[in-house]
Design a protein around this motif. Structure first.
Motif, PDB file in Angstrom:
ATOM      1  N   ILE A  41       0.843  -1.204   0.000  1.00 20.50           N
ATOM      2  CA  ILE A  41       0.000   0.000   0.000  1.00 20.50           C
ATOM      3  C   ILE A  41       0.874   1.249   0.000  1.00 20.50           C
ATOM      4  CG2 ILE A  41      -1.676   1.361   1.318  1.00 20.50           C
ATOM      5  CD1 ILE A  41      -2.762  -1.385   2.382  1.00 20.50           C
ATOM      6  N   ILE A  42       1.875   1.267   0.861  1.00 19.89           N
ATOM      7  CA  ILE A  42       2.770   2.432   0.945  1.00 19.89           C
ATOM      8  C   ILE A  42       3.456   2.662  -0.397  1.00 19.89           C
ATOM      9  CG2 ILE A  42       4.893   3.310   1.995  1.00 19.89           C
ATOM     10  CD1 ILE A  42       3.941   1.811   4.600  1.00 19.89           C
ATOM     11  N   GLU A  43       3.964   1.592  -0.999  1.00 22.69           N
ATOM     12  CA  GLU A  43       4.658   1.720  -2.279  1.00 22.69           C
ATOM     13  C   GLU A  43       3.728   2.263  -3.362  1.00 22.69           C
ATOM     14  OE1 GLU A  43       6.767  -1.107  -5.607  1.00 22.69           O
ATOM     15  OE2 GLU A  43       6.929  -1.694  -3.508  1.00 22.69           O
ATOM     16  N   ALA A  44       2.497   1.771  -3.395  1.00 22.22           N
ATOM     17  CA  ALA A  44       1.549   2.205  -4.426  1.00 22.22           C
ATOM     18  C   ALA A  44       1.046   3.625  -4.193  1.00 22.22           C
ATOM     19  CB  ALA A  44       0.364   1.243  -4.488  1.00 22.22           C
ATOM     20  N   CYS A  45       0.898   4.020  -2.942  1.00 19.39           N
ATOM     21  CA  CYS A  45       0.224   5.282  -2.629  1.00 19.39           C
ATOM     22  C   CYS A  45       1.155   6.445  -2.312  1.00 19.39           C
ATOM     23  CB  CYS A  45      -0.735   5.073  -1.449  1.00 19.39           C
ATOM     24  SG  CYS A  45      -2.077   3.910  -1.787  1.00 19.39           S
ATOM     25  N   HIS A  46       2.374   6.177  -1.945  1.00 20.25           N
ATOM     26  CA  HIS A  46       3.247   7.241  -1.436  1.00 20.25           C
ATOM     27  C   HIS A  46       3.414   8.401  -2.415  1.00 20.25           C
ATOM     28  CE1 HIS A  46       6.181   8.947   1.265  1.00 20.25           C
ATOM     29  NE2 HIS A  46       6.901   9.221   0.213  1.00 20.25           N
ATOM     30  N   GLU A  47       3.742   8.098  -3.634  1.00 20.82           N
ATOM     31  CA  GLU A  47       4.013   9.169  -4.597  1.00 20.82           C
ATOM     32  C   GLU A  47       2.760   9.909  -5.048  1.00 20.82           C
ATOM     33  OE1 GLU A  47       6.998  10.388  -5.460  1.00 20.82           O
ATOM     34  OE2 GLU A  47       7.817   8.963  -4.003  1.00 20.82           O
ATOM     35  N   VAL A  48       1.607   9.269  -5.002  1.00 20.94           N
ATOM     36  CA  VAL A  48       0.386   9.924  -5.496  1.00 20.94           C
ATOM     37  C   VAL A  48      -0.424  10.595  -4.381  1.00 20.94           C
ATOM     38  CG1 VAL A  48       0.194   8.465  -7.537  1.00 20.94           C
ATOM     39  CG2 VAL A  48      -0.988   7.789  -5.425  1.00 20.94           C
ATOM     40  N   ASP A  49       0.009  10.442  -3.141  1.00 18.67           N
ATOM     41  CA  ASP A  49      -0.719  11.048  -2.029  1.00 18.67           C
ATOM     42  C   ASP A  49      -0.260  12.482  -1.809  1.00 18.67           C
ATOM     43  OD1 ASP A  49      -2.195  11.661   0.193  1.00 18.67           O
ATOM     44  OD2 ASP A  49      -1.073  10.373   1.565  1.00 18.67           O
ATOM     45  N   ASP A  50      -0.983  13.401  -2.444  1.00 22.53           N
ATOM     46  CA  ASP A  50      -0.678  14.822  -2.250  1.00 22.53           C
ATOM     47  C   ASP A  50      -1.726  15.494  -1.357  1.00 22.53           C
ATOM     48  OD1 ASP A  50      -2.915  15.070  -3.867  1.00 22.53           O
ATOM     49  OD2 ASP A  50      -1.863  16.026  -5.533  1.00 22.53           O
ATOM     50  N   GLY A  51      -2.609  14.681  -0.777  1.00 18.40           N
ATOM     51  CA  GLY A  51      -3.621  15.210   0.135  1.00 18.40           C
ATOM     52  C   GLY A  51      -4.921  15.611  -0.535  1.00 18.40           C
ATOM     53  N   SER A  52      -4.982  15.549  -1.863  1.00 17.16           N
ATOM     54  CA  SER A  52      -6.195  16.002  -2.544  1.00 17.16           C
ATOM     55  C   SER A  52      -7.252  14.911  -2.703  1.00 17.16           C
ATOM     56  CB  SER A  52      -5.842  16.576  -3.922  1.00 17.16           C
ATOM     57  OG  SER A  52      -5.349  15.562  -4.768  1.00 17.16           O
ATOM     58  N   ASN A  53      -6.907  13.664  -2.416  1.00 15.74           N
ATOM     59  CA  ASN A  53      -7.861  12.561  -2.526  1.00 15.74           C
ATOM     60  C   ASN A  53      -7.915  11.861  -1.167  1.00 15.74           C
ATOM     61  OD1 ASN A  53      -8.707   9.725  -2.890  1.00 15.74           O
ATOM     62  ND2 ASN A  53      -8.838  10.259  -5.048  1.00 15.74           N
ATOM     63  N   ALA A  54      -9.021  12.002  -0.480  1.00 11.58           N
ATOM     64  CA  ALA A  54      -9.147  11.473   0.880  1.00 11.58           C
ATOM     65  C   ALA A  54      -8.949   9.960   0.940  1.00 11.58           C
ATOM     66  CB  ALA A  54     -10.512  11.844   1.463  1.00 11.58           C
ATOM     67  N   ASP A  55      -9.400   9.244  -0.082  1.00  9.28           N
ATOM     68  CA  ASP A  55      -9.256   7.793  -0.081  1.00  9.28           C
ATOM     69  C   ASP A  55      -7.796   7.374  -0.213  1.00  9.28           C
ATOM     70  OD1 ASP A  55     -11.999   7.379   0.206  1.00  9.28           O
ATOM     71  OD2 ASP A  55     -12.327   7.374  -1.955  1.00  9.28           O
ATOM     72  N   VAL A  56      -7.053   8.038  -1.083  1.00 10.72           N
ATOM     73  CA  VAL A  56      -5.629   7.754  -1.247  1.00 10.72           C
ATOM     74  C   VAL A  56      -4.899   8.054   0.057  1.00 10.72           C
ATOM     75  CG1 VAL A  56      -3.509   8.479  -2.418  1.00 10.72           C
ATOM     76  CG2 VAL A  56      -5.586   8.084  -3.744  1.00 10.72           C
ATOM     77  N   THR A  57      -5.188   9.196   0.645  1.00 11.84           N
ATOM     78  CA  THR A  57      -4.547   9.581   1.896  1.00 11.84           C
ATOM     79  C   THR A  57      -4.868   8.590   3.005  1.00 11.84           C
ATOM     80  OG1 THR A  57      -4.545  11.915   1.277  1.00 11.84           O
ATOM     81  CG2 THR A  57      -4.334  11.422   3.621  1.00 11.84           C
ATOM     82  N   GLU A  58      -6.132   8.165   3.075  1.00 12.07           N
ATOM     83  CA  GLU A  58      -6.524   7.197   4.103  1.00 12.07           C
ATOM     84  C   GLU A  58      -5.754   5.895   3.937  1.00 12.07           C
ATOM     85  OE1 GLU A  58     -10.374   4.658   5.610  1.00 12.07           O
ATOM     86  OE2 GLU A  58     -10.721   6.550   4.594  1.00 12.07           O
ATOM     87  N   CYS A  59      -5.658   5.406   2.718  1.00 12.76           N
ATOM     88  CA  CYS A  59      -4.895   4.180   2.467  1.00 12.76           C
ATOM     89  C   CYS A  59      -3.444   4.345   2.895  1.00 12.76           C
ATOM     90  CB  CYS A  59      -4.942   3.819   0.983  1.00 12.76           C
ATOM     91  SG  CYS A  59      -6.507   3.130   0.409  1.00 12.76           S
ATOM     92  N   HIS A  60      -2.815   5.413   2.444  1.00  8.31           N
ATOM     93  CA  HIS A  60      -1.406   5.674   2.714  1.00  8.31           C
ATOM     94  C   HIS A  60      -1.143   5.803   4.218  1.00  8.31           C
ATOM     95  CE1 HIS A  60       2.201   8.596   1.990  1.00  8.31           C
ATOM     96  NE2 HIS A  60       2.634   7.375   2.228  1.00  8.31           N
ATOM     97  N   GLU A  61      -1.950   6.601   4.891  1.00  6.96           N
ATOM     98  CA  GLU A  61      -1.747   6.827   6.317  1.00  6.96           C
ATOM     99  C   GLU A  61      -2.082   5.595   7.150  1.00  6.96           C
ATOM    100  OE1 GLU A  61      -3.816  10.433   7.283  1.00  6.96           O
ATOM    101  OE2 GLU A  61      -2.307  11.666   6.300  1.00  6.96           O
ATOM    102  N   THR A  62      -3.088   4.842   6.738  1.00  6.32           N
ATOM    103  CA  THR A  62      -3.437   3.620   7.458  1.00  6.32           C
ATOM    104  C   THR A  62      -2.277   2.636   7.388  1.00  6.32           C
ATOM    105  OG1 THR A  62      -5.798   3.887   7.077  1.00  6.32           O
ATOM    106  CG2 THR A  62      -5.046   1.661   7.589  1.00  6.32           C
ATOM    107  N   ALA A  63      -1.683   2.491   6.212  1.00  2.00           N
ATOM    108  CA  ALA A  63      -0.555   1.564   6.056  1.00  2.00           C
ATOM    109  C   ALA A  63       0.640   2.000   6.891  1.00  2.00           C
ATOM    110  CB  ALA A  63      -0.173   1.447   4.583  1.00  2.00           C
ATOM    111  N   HIS A  64       0.920   3.298   6.909  1.00  4.72           N
ATOM    112  CA  HIS A  64       2.032   3.794   7.731  1.00  4.72           C
ATOM    113  C   HIS A  64       1.748   3.635   9.224  1.00  4.72           C
ATOM    114  CE1 HIS A  64       5.232   5.465   5.298  1.00  4.72           C
ATOM    115  NE2 HIS A  64       4.348   6.011   4.478  1.00  4.72           N
ATOM    116  N   GLY A  65       0.511   3.820   9.626  1.00 10.72           N
ATOM    117  CA  GLY A  65       0.177   3.782  11.046  1.00 10.72           C
ATOM    118  C   GLY A  65      -0.130   2.399  11.589  1.00 10.72           C
ATOM    119  N   ALA A  66      -0.171   1.406  10.719  1.00  4.73           N
ATOM    120  CA  ALA A  66      -0.544   0.048  11.149  1.00  4.73           C
ATOM    121  C   ALA A  66       0.501  -0.534  12.094  1.00  4.73           C
ATOM    122  CB  ALA A  66      -0.704  -0.859   9.927  1.00  4.73           C
TER     123      ALA A  66
END
Length: 100
Positions: A41-66
């Motif tokens: 998840i982190i690999e797929a989402c890290h570069e595209v998570d600029d904060g403008s898409n809540a779903d992308v951000t949720e995925c990225h942050e959930t994976a980091h915080g797990a």
């Protein structure tokens, strides 16, 4: 249906424990999660998570915080598909999407 609602609730709960502000998120060095699903998840989402898409951000942050692989496994396929789709769309993260 019950399982889908349970997974959605889990994803939302886990998202609340991720980093809540991009300024607090380290974008340097290695990006590893609690296991292979979190890493994917982190690999797929890290570069595209600029904060403008809540779903992308949720995925990225959930994976980091797990704290365990079990937190990422149920959302891995949906999150990776979402973030890869955003990446293929040229990084357009404003078109919505559904992570769960």
């Amino acid at each position: 249906m019950k399982n889908a609602m349970l997974l959605m609730g889990l994803a939302l709960t886990l998202g609340a424990f991720g980093c809540d502000d991009d300024k607090d998120h380290d974008h340097t060095g290695d990006h590893h999660g609690a296991g292979p699903s979190c890493d994917a998840i982190i690999e797929a989402c890290h570069e595209v998570d600029d904060g403008s898409n809540a779903d992308v951000t949720e995925c990225h942050e959930t994976a980091h915080g797990a704290n365990s692989e079990d937190e990422c496994t149920p959302i891995k396929d949906a999150c990776v598909a979402l973030c890869e789709g955003v990446a293929q769309d040229g990084g357009n993260t404003t078109d919505g999407g559904d992570a769960g």
